[in-house]
Design an enzyme around this catalytic site. Sequence first.
Site, mmCIF file in Angstrom:
data_model
loop_
_atom_site.group_PDB
_atom_site.id
_atom_site.type_symbol
_atom_site.label_atom_id
_atom_site.label_comp_id
_atom_site.label_asym_id
_atom_site.label_seq_id
_atom_site.Cartn_x
_atom_site.Cartn_y
_atom_site.Cartn_z
ATOM 1 N N ASP A 177 0.798 -1.248 0.000
ATOM 2 C CA ASP A 177 0.000 0.000 0.000
ATOM 3 C C ASP A 177 0.823 1.287 0.000
ATOM 4 O O ASP A 177 0.448 2.270 0.661
ATOM 5 C CB ASP A 177 -0.968 0.019 1.196
ATOM 6 C CG ASP A 177 -1.982 -1.113 1.167
ATOM 7 O OD1 ASP A 177 -1.918 -1.960 0.254
ATOM 8 O OD2 ASP A 177 -2.842 -1.159 2.053
ATOM 9 N N LYS B 10 -6.729 -5.071 -3.267
ATOM 10 C CA LYS B 10 -7.464 -5.655 -2.141
ATOM 11 C C LYS B 10 -8.443 -4.649 -1.555
ATOM 12 O O LYS B 10 -8.168 -3.456 -1.502
ATOM 13 C CB LYS B 10 -6.475 -6.116 -1.067
ATOM 14 C CG LYS B 10 -5.656 -4.980 -0.449
ATOM 15 C CD LYS B 10 -4.561 -5.523 0.453
ATOM 16 C CE LYS B 10 -3.681 -4.441 1.019
ATOM 17 N NZ LYS B 10 -4.313 -3.569 2.006
ATOM 18 N N CYS C 183 -2.329 -2.449 7.663
ATOM 19 C CA CYS C 183 -2.272 -3.407 6.561
ATOM 20 C C CYS C 183 -1.027 -4.286 6.591
ATOM 21 O O CYS C 183 -1.082 -5.462 6.213
ATOM 22 C CB CYS C 183 -2.372 -2.666 5.230
ATOM 23 S SG CYS C 183 -3.963 -1.814 5.078
#
Lengths: 232, 229
Positions: free
Chosen positions: A35, A141, A174
């Site tokens: 990310d 995702k 995450c």
Amino acid sequence: MKDRATDFPQVAARPYAWPFDGRFSPADTALIIIDMQIDFCGLDGWCAQCQGDPLPMAAVIEPTRRLLDSMRAAGFLVIHTREGHREDLSDLPENKRWRSARFNAEIGTTGPCGRMLTRGAPGWEIVPELTPLPGEPIVDKPGKGSFYATDLEHILRTRGIRNLVFTGVTTDCCVHTTMRDANDRGFECMLIEDCCAATLPHNHASIMAFTEMGHGIFGTVAHSKALIEAIS
Amino acid sequence: MTLHVPGLYPWPFDGDLRPENTALIVIDMQIDFCGEGGWVHSLGVEIANTRRAIGPIASLLETLRPLGYTIIHTREGHRPDLSDLPANKAWRSAQINGKGIGAKGPLGRFLVRGEPNWDIVPELAPAPGEIVIDKSGKGSFHGTDLEAIMRLGGIRNLIVTGVTTDCCVQSTLRDANDRGFECILLEDCCGAATADHHERQIDIFRIMDGLYGSIAHSRDLIGTLEAKV
């Protein structure tokens, strides 16, 4: 490449030298960059709109780039992930939408970098310094973890990956969700402490402490220098 | 009618709290984590830090059972042949005192299904008809039928309790949240090997006023449900 694999020494890490059994080569090991998107690292991204401080995240771009260069040169598989939702938001849980709306940063609405955490928007892109190369898998995702509702596990099994090196943001969200889920699946994980960051530094530190407990209950923690030395 | 439990944010977010759509999950309240002669005890951990959750969870069960809420228990443990034990998990577990998963402890083999130490503590024994999930990892979704059971049962809200706060509880809550379940963590109904880790984990759960769900004390939930009756 096959022969060189056995030459890598274990990486100096806490609480144990990684990987646990010393087996470590480009054939069985991947770097996962989680990310590193403008929405999390940029001054006008979603995180900043939620009143989170993006500077700790921006600060890990450079060390991550150095590690990426080194692992690419050695032939390791590199996997990138992006958190974001479909344009029609059909994959956005109602409670996740509601929570983000409390900050006037509702997912799917338009911010300074386009629709926030929405696939295809400028803010959802990976920062330019870490742009994926052709052939590097990108996993999109809808959640914090990178295994849920994605083909990440399938890709890792198909490529014969056994060891995972973790970088990215945010450490306490995450990155650790993904590392925990990878560990439960039997992958041997290492978290690179200078290549991940959280909005609050003390939460980053707590995650390092949790990772090291129980003789590495989720894997190990290392500095990127130790990994670069081991593979150079 | 909507109903909210006071806490980090009034939970559930939309006030749709009913026995039909809500489950309590009690994570890994096993002798191996909370009892004398269990695995964690054998590592020299002060088990008062995990046992602290037993009393509050027992009270919570007393409130929720007669109201018809779904009760789910989980147990971490491996098959007797250890075919579901990853090599790195086995190796790490043996590094501290040489007695890892599968080794003989005072009561039986550590973290092995069917052993006396793998059982849930007697105070929290599952009642007939309550769901028990056996898992090989920290998270309760991987390699289990938990998600299928929750979807089939129409469960949307999840009340999360058990041990340890920073390990199996956190992994399960994160995975539940990604799946869209609306979670609340009851902080007096969990515990970690150290009080410090428990507190630090709660701090992480507080980010963004509930990025993974809400946090409350069990009396907030019990009070809300009793006021309604």
